[in-house]
Design a protein around this motif. Structure first.
Motif, PDB file in Angstrom:
ATOM      1  N   ILE A   1       5.159   6.976   0.257  1.00 26.06           N
ATOM      2  CA  ILE A   1       4.968   6.613   1.657  1.00 26.06           C
ATOM      3  C   ILE A   1       4.350   5.213   1.680  1.00 26.06           C
ATOM      4  O   ILE A   1       3.308   4.977   1.065  1.00 26.06           O
ATOM      5  N   LYS A   2       4.985   4.318   2.386  1.00 28.44           N
ATOM      6  CA  LYS A   2       4.488   2.947   2.499  1.00 28.44           C
ATOM      7  C   LYS A   2       3.697   2.801   3.792  1.00 28.44           C
ATOM      8  O   LYS A   2       4.211   3.020   4.893  1.00 28.44           O
ATOM      9  N   LEU A   3       2.430   2.412   3.643  1.00 27.20           N
ATOM     10  CA  LEU A   3       1.564   2.134   4.780  1.00 27.20           C
ATOM     11  C   LEU A   3       1.504   0.625   5.027  1.00 27.20           C
ATOM     12  O   LEU A   3       1.929  -0.160   4.181  1.00 27.20           O
ATOM     13  N   PRO A   4       0.967   0.212   6.161  1.00 30.78           N
ATOM     14  CA  PRO A   4       0.809  -1.229   6.377  1.00 30.78           C
ATOM     15  C   PRO A   4      -0.154  -1.841   5.362  1.00 30.78           C
ATOM     16  O   PRO A   4      -1.009  -1.147   4.791  1.00 30.78           O
ATOM     17  N   ASN A   5      -0.021  -3.128   5.139  1.00 27.92           N
ATOM     18  CA  ASN A   5      -1.046  -3.880   4.427  1.00 27.92           C
ATOM     19  C   ASN A   5      -2.113  -4.266   5.434  1.00 27.92           C
ATOM     20  O   ASN A   5      -1.846  -5.015   6.374  1.00 27.92           O
ATOM     21  N   PHE A   6      -3.319  -3.773   5.218  1.00 28.10           N
ATOM     22  CA  PHE A   6      -4.424  -4.095   6.116  1.00 28.10           C
ATOM     23  C   PHE A   6      -5.127  -5.325   5.551  1.00 28.10           C
ATOM     24  O   PHE A   6      -6.040  -5.234   4.735  1.00 28.10           O
TER      25      PHE A   6
ATOM     26  N   PHE B   1       0.858  -1.180   0.000  1.00 26.72           N
ATOM     27  CA  PHE B   1       0.000   0.000   0.000  1.00 26.72           C
ATOM     28  C   PHE B   1       0.897   1.233   0.000  1.00 26.72           C
ATOM     29  O   PHE B   1       1.448   1.622   1.027  1.00 26.72           O
ATOM     30  N   LEU B   2       1.066   1.836  -1.187  1.00 24.40           N
ATOM     31  CA  LEU B   2       1.922   3.008  -1.366  1.00 24.40           C
ATOM     32  C   LEU B   2       1.069   4.215  -1.750  1.00 24.40           C
ATOM     33  O   LEU B   2       0.134   4.097  -2.555  1.00 24.40           O
ATOM     34  N   ILE B   3       1.406   5.360  -1.205  1.00 24.54           N
ATOM     35  CA  ILE B   3       0.737   6.603  -1.558  1.00 24.54           C
ATOM     36  C   ILE B   3       1.794   7.690  -1.726  1.00 24.54           C
ATOM     37  O   ILE B   3       2.971   7.498  -1.406  1.00 24.54           O
ATOM     38  N   ARG B   4       1.372   8.851  -2.233  1.00 23.09           N
ATOM     39  CA  ARG B   4       2.237  10.033  -2.315  1.00 23.09           C
ATOM     40  C   ARG B   4       1.358  11.268  -2.279  1.00 23.09           C
ATOM     41  O   ARG B   4       0.162  11.209  -2.621  1.00 23.09           O
TER      42      ARG B   4
ATOM     43  N   THR C   1       9.535   4.201   4.009  1.00 26.55           N
ATOM     44  CA  THR C   1       9.843   4.344   2.591  1.00 26.55           C
ATOM     45  C   THR C   1       9.609   3.008   1.892  1.00 26.55           C
ATOM     46  O   THR C   1       9.473   1.978   2.547  1.00 26.55           O
ATOM     47  N   PRO C   2       9.574   2.975   0.549  1.00 30.27           N
ATOM     48  CA  PRO C   2       9.374   1.711  -0.167  1.00 30.27           C
ATOM     49  C   PRO C   2      10.434   0.684   0.194  1.00 30.27           C
ATOM     50  O   PRO C   2      11.571   1.016   0.515  1.00 30.27           O
ATOM     51  N   ARG C   3      10.066  -0.588   0.109  1.00 28.57           N
ATOM     52  CA  ARG C   3      10.972  -1.653   0.543  1.00 28.57           C
ATOM     53  C   ARG C   3      12.110  -1.904  -0.434  1.00 28.57           C
ATOM     54  O   ARG C   3      13.138  -2.440  -0.065  1.00 28.57           O
TER      55      ARG C   3
END
Length: 395
Positions: A368-373, A293-296, A320-322
């Motif tokens: 911005i990397k968020l958790p995977n829900f 789950f990536l956003i900007r 940040t991205p993996r």
């Protein structure tokens, strides 16, 4: 004071194997055939049905499946393949062992896939193929890429490892390339612990892939290639039956697990879109999934790093991205590619130490990397919404 206070583990835990998964593995143990069990063929048939492909070949991991894909195309040492620098290393590095030269390209900013415009600029007389990657589960610009490939007679290797269940204008991801590959590694959407699937409609590609590393399959060939049954090409890539059994159960559960992820991420995405963020919501005709789950923020000048610090102070698990960009890594920067690849003496490699990709580098810094829900978590999602609202007001 933290706004996000609920525990994350119940919402983000992945993979989750249940009693059906346990029973599938136990059945392999009880059967006693832990090397060549028919479950391997059953997994392949599942993926043929899932993607609509004619042929599937299971591998011990996605990296091996990609190596088989590069081998299967019949490319020669010194040939070039266009590849994105924004991807996991397995999309690129196996080709080096075949003497094939990776030529990095920019990623376009809409889907973060390989940029068709930069593909045009990088094509030479040695260019034979392109690797496309549906990064984070969002299908890349397949039609535009296909136009370039048609013009220059290039093959497409589709790395669909992030995209189990994604759809591009009615076509399942995994059915787009001349050869397509899924990883079944433990973080993936249909995990098997370790595993990979190579898919193609071309029987010759399947035969070459089998000759690379599946001696059992070579024995069964009804063609001159069967003469390699005693040796193959010296590599063993067959999946373990217990992994195949896990992979079958995961694939059966994929539709439901994707549904839950998509509902969670779309709900939060709609909230964040109203706060000025681009959450890579798919356009009409595209069905995305969420490997990550990536956003900007829509403002290119937005101070992403400082904003992430603020979210973390509010209890958010953001980062940040993996994947680091490949062209920035020591393997390329320090000249190791020339030492491990079997390239012809008259071939000049790209100047990996001197290249840069300003568009890709800029976009990567914004993410911005968020958790995977992965599981129902309405209250946690609401806390994330509230934390973003607070952080935006105070930014």
């Amino acid at each position: 004071m933290k706004i996000i206070t609920l525990p994350h583990e119940p919402a983000v835990r992945w993979p989750v194997f249940d009693s059906e998964s346990e029973a599938a593995v136990l059945q392999i143990l009880r059967d006693g055939n832990v090397s060549t069990h028919p479950v391997i063929r059953e997994l392949e048939q599942d993926y043929e049905a899932f993607t609509g492909r004619r042929h599937a070949l299971a591998h011990n991991n996605g990296t091996s499946a990609l190596l088989a894909a590069f081998h299967a195309l019949g490319l020669q040492p010194g040939d070039e393949i266009l590849v994105p620098t924004a991807t996991f290393w397995a999309s690129v590095l196996p080709m080096i062992w075949c003497g094939i030269i990776p030529v990095f390209c920019e990623s376009e900013p809409v889907t973060l896939g390989i940029d068709p415009a930069d593909m045009w600029r990088k094509i030479t007389s040695r260019t034979k193929a392109v690797v496309i990657v549906h990064l984070w589960g969002l299908p890349c610009q397949v039609d535009e890429i296909q136009q370039v490939c048609d013009e220059f007679d290039l093959r497409i290797i589709e790395d669909a490892s992030h995209a189990h269940g994604a759809v591009y204008h009615g076509r399942n991801c995994g059915a787009v390339g001349d050869i397509s590959v899924f990883s079944l590694q433990g973080d993936k959407l249909a995990p098997a612990g370790e595993g990979g699937i190579l898919l193609t409609d071309n029987a010759d590609y399947l035969e070459r892939a089998a000759c690379l590393g599946d001696i059992t399959r070579i024995i069964e060939l009804d063609s001159p290639a069967r003469r390699f049954a005693a040796t193959g090409m010296g590599i063993k890539t067959r999946i373990a039956p217990m992994s195949a059994a896990l992979g079958r159960v995961s694939l059966r559960k994929l539709t439901e697990s994707n549904r839950v992820r998509n509902e969670n991420h779309r709900w939060l995405s709609e909230c964040l879109e109203n706060l000025g963020f681009d959450c890579f919501l798919p356009p009409t005709g595209i069905g995305r999934v969420y490997f990550e789950f990536l956003i900007r923020h829509r403002d290119p000048a937005f101070e992403t790093s400082r904003f992430m610090d603020r979210l973390q102070s509010l209890g958010g698990q953001v980062s940040t991205p993996r994947y680091p960009l490949l062209h920035e890594q020591p393997l390329f920067r320090e000249g190791h590619v020339a030492r491990i690849g079997r390239f012809p003496e008259d071939v000049r490699l790209p100047d990996y130490a001197g290249i840069s990709f300003p568009q890709t580098e800029h976009e990567n810094r914004r993410l911005i990397k968020l958790p995977n829900f992965c599981h129902p978590c309405e209250k946690l999602l609401e806390q994330y919404r509230d934390a973003f609202e607070h952080a935006v007001r105070s930014h």
